[in-house]
Motif scaffolding. Structure first.
Motif, PDB file in Angstrom:
ATOM      1  N   UNK A  52       6.811 -10.617  -1.735  1.00 26.34           N
ATOM      2  CA  UNK A  52       7.874 -11.262  -0.962  1.00 26.34           C
ATOM      3  C   UNK A  52       8.697 -10.224  -0.199  1.00 26.34           C
ATOM      4  N   UNK A  53       9.011  -9.116  -0.855  1.00 24.01           N
ATOM      5  CA  UNK A  53       9.755  -8.043  -0.203  1.00 24.01           C
ATOM      6  C   UNK A  53       8.962  -7.453   0.957  1.00 24.01           C
ATOM      7  N   UNK A  54       7.678  -7.172   0.739  1.00 25.77           N
ATOM      8  CA  UNK A  54       6.839  -6.605   1.797  1.00 25.77           C
ATOM      9  C   UNK A  54       6.769  -7.548   2.995  1.00 25.77           C
ATOM     10  N   UNK A  55       6.619  -8.831   2.714  1.00 27.19           N
ATOM     11  CA  UNK A  55       6.519  -9.825   3.782  1.00 27.19           C
ATOM     12  C   UNK A  55       7.827  -9.948   4.557  1.00 27.19           C
ATOM     13  N   UNK A  56       8.940 -10.093   3.850  1.00 27.02           N
ATOM     14  CA  UNK A  56      10.225 -10.267   4.552  1.00 27.02           C
ATOM     15  C   UNK A  56      10.617  -9.001   5.304  1.00 27.02           C
ATOM     16  N   UNK A  57      10.327  -7.836   4.741  1.00 26.85           N
ATOM     17  CA  UNK A  57      10.614  -6.572   5.436  1.00 26.85           C
ATOM     18  C   UNK A  57       9.804  -6.483   6.727  1.00 26.85           C
ATOM     19  N   UNK A  67       3.790  -0.259  -0.186  1.00 25.23           N
ATOM     20  CA  UNK A  67       3.701  -0.883  -1.505  1.00 25.23           C
ATOM     21  C   UNK A  67       2.391  -1.637  -1.728  1.00 25.23           C
ATOM     22  N   UNK A  68       1.506  -1.613  -0.751  1.00 31.31           N
ATOM     23  CA  UNK A  68       0.323  -2.464  -0.843  1.00 31.31           C
ATOM     24  C   UNK A  68      -0.629  -2.050  -1.955  1.00 31.31           C
ATOM     25  N   UNK A  69      -0.741  -0.754  -2.243  1.00 32.71           N
ATOM     26  CA  UNK A  69      -1.566  -0.308  -3.367  1.00 32.71           C
ATOM     27  C   UNK A  69      -1.038  -0.843  -4.688  1.00 32.71           C
ATOM     28  N   UNK A  70       0.286  -0.815  -4.838  1.00 32.70           N
ATOM     29  CA  UNK A  70       0.911  -1.354  -6.056  1.00 32.70           C
ATOM     30  C   UNK A  70       0.701  -2.863  -6.158  1.00 32.70           C
ATOM     31  N   UNK A  71       0.796  -3.541  -5.031  1.00 34.07           N
ATOM     32  CA  UNK A  71       0.562  -4.990  -5.027  1.00 34.07           C
ATOM     33  C   UNK A  71      -0.870  -5.279  -5.466  1.00 34.07           C
ATOM     34  N   UNK A  72      -1.820  -4.499  -4.955  1.00 32.80           N
ATOM     35  CA  UNK A  72      -3.219  -4.676  -5.340  1.00 32.80           C
ATOM     36  C   UNK A  72      -3.439  -4.472  -6.827  1.00 32.80           C
ATOM     37  N   UNK A  73      -2.815  -3.437  -7.380  1.00 30.93           N
ATOM     38  CA  UNK A  73      -2.964  -3.171  -8.810  1.00 30.93           C
ATOM     39  C   UNK A  73      -2.326  -4.275  -9.651  1.00 30.93           C
ATOM     40  N   UNK A  74      -1.156  -4.751  -9.255  1.00 35.21           N
ATOM     41  CA  UNK A  74      -0.516  -5.853  -9.978  1.00 35.21           C
ATOM     42  C   UNK A  74      -1.363  -7.120  -9.900  1.00 35.21           C
ATOM     43  N   UNK A  75      -1.958  -7.364  -8.740  1.00 37.89           N
ATOM     44  CA  UNK A  75      -2.837  -8.516  -8.581  1.00 37.89           C
ATOM     45  C   UNK A  75      -4.014  -8.417  -9.556  1.00 37.89           C
ATOM     46  N   UNK A  76      -4.566  -7.208  -9.697  1.00 42.77           N
ATOM     47  CA  UNK A  76      -5.659  -6.999 -10.649  1.00 42.77           C
ATOM     48  C   UNK A  76      -5.231  -7.240 -12.079  1.00 42.77           C
ATOM     49  N   UNK A 106      -6.953  -3.625   0.813  1.00 42.23           N
ATOM     50  CA  UNK A 106      -7.010  -3.771   2.269  1.00 42.23           C
ATOM     51  C   UNK A 106      -5.660  -4.325   2.694  1.00 42.23           C
ATOM     52  N   UNK A 107      -4.952  -3.564   3.518  1.00 41.20           N
ATOM     53  CA  UNK A 107      -3.586  -3.921   3.902  1.00 41.20           C
ATOM     54  C   UNK A 107      -3.579  -4.897   5.081  1.00 41.20           C
ATOM     55  N   UNK A 108      -2.465  -5.594   5.287  1.00 45.44           N
ATOM     56  CA  UNK A 108      -2.405  -6.587   6.353  1.00 45.44           C
ATOM     57  C   UNK A 108      -2.486  -5.994   7.758  1.00 45.44           C
ATOM     58  N   UNK A 109      -2.254  -4.713   7.907  1.00 46.39           N
ATOM     59  CA  UNK A 109      -2.262  -4.114   9.241  1.00 46.39           C
ATOM     60  C   UNK A 109      -3.562  -3.375   9.553  1.00 46.39           C
ATOM     61  N   UNK A 110      -4.517  -3.392   8.635  1.00 43.57           N
ATOM     62  CA  UNK A 110      -5.791  -2.724   8.868  1.00 43.57           C
ATOM     63  C   UNK A 110      -6.611  -3.481   9.888  1.00 43.57           C
ATOM     64  N   UNK A 111      -7.232  -2.765  10.803  1.00 37.77           N
ATOM     65  CA  UNK A 111      -8.026  -3.421  11.839  1.00 37.77           C
ATOM     66  C   UNK A 111      -9.400  -3.838  11.317  1.00 37.77           C
ATOM     67  N   UNK A 112      -9.893  -3.162  10.274  1.00 42.88           N
ATOM     68  CA  UNK A 112     -11.192  -3.511   9.703  1.00 42.88           C
ATOM     69  C   UNK A 112     -11.030  -3.753   8.203  1.00 42.88           C
ATOM     70  N   UNK A 113     -11.798  -4.700   7.695  1.00 42.63           N
ATOM     71  CA  UNK A 113     -11.760  -5.036   6.273  1.00 42.63           C
ATOM     72  C   UNK A 113     -12.697  -4.118   5.497  1.00 42.63           C
TER      73      UNK A 113
END
Length: 166
Positions: A52-57, A67-76, A106-113
């Motif tokens: 939520x913080x990443x999105x609103x920021x 923070x996307x690496x941390x989000x990925x690890x928490x998701x796991x 894979x972050x939201x701003x990456x051009x390739x998956x």
């Protein structure tokens, strides 16, 4: 005078007030648990707050937090029950039973998956987590032995080449 928000009170049970907020939280946890039976439910609030913080920021500034690496690890941790290693532990990001798991995001701003995996790491499974431009999160796990053979230390893994979750 107390600071009770009486509009949030649902009912009085066993000597204390139960709030709608508490009920909503319990339902969310139950949904996560039903969808992901191995969920580490204590990680859910951290995951939800961080995404939520990443999105609103991003919507406020047009920029991205790191923070996307941390989000990925928490998701796991939530979806698969991965027990996370200490920060900056060498070789893998966590354990799933006896398996070491590497998490790549894979972050939201990456051009390739695509993610780049250092195959010199000590891991048996790879979890690739994708956060799309709408901040929706999904993940796909693969056994290391199922990864394509490569020459060299680094391997590029495409999201589309990973097995879809069942």
């Amino acid at each position: 005078m107390d600071d009770i928000d009486w509009n949030d009170r649902a009912f009085y049970d066993d000597g204390e007030w139960v709030t709608w907020t508490e009920i909503d939280e319990q339902l969310r946890y139950k949904e996560w648990g039903a969808k992901y039976p191995n969920a580490i439910r204590s990680m859910i609030p951290y995951f939800e707050n961080l995404i939520s913080l990443a999105e609103s920021y991003h919507y406020e500034t047009g920029l991205h937090l790191s923070v996307y690496g941390d989000i990925g690890e928490l998701f796991g941790a939530i979806t698969h029950g991965i027990r996370l290693n200490k920060t900056y532990a060498q070789g893998s990001d966590g354990r799933l039973g006896n398996d070491h798991v590497e998490v790549k995001t894979i972050t939201p701003f990456k051009s390739k998956d695509v993610v780049v995996v250092d195959t010199s790491g000590n891991f048996n499974k790879l979890l690739v987590v994708k956060i799309n431009e709408h901040f929706q999160v999904s993940g796909r796990m693969i056994e290391r032995k199922e990864l394509p053979k490569r020459s060299g230390r680094y391997l590029k893994v495409k999201w589309s080449d990973l097995p879809s979750p069942t």
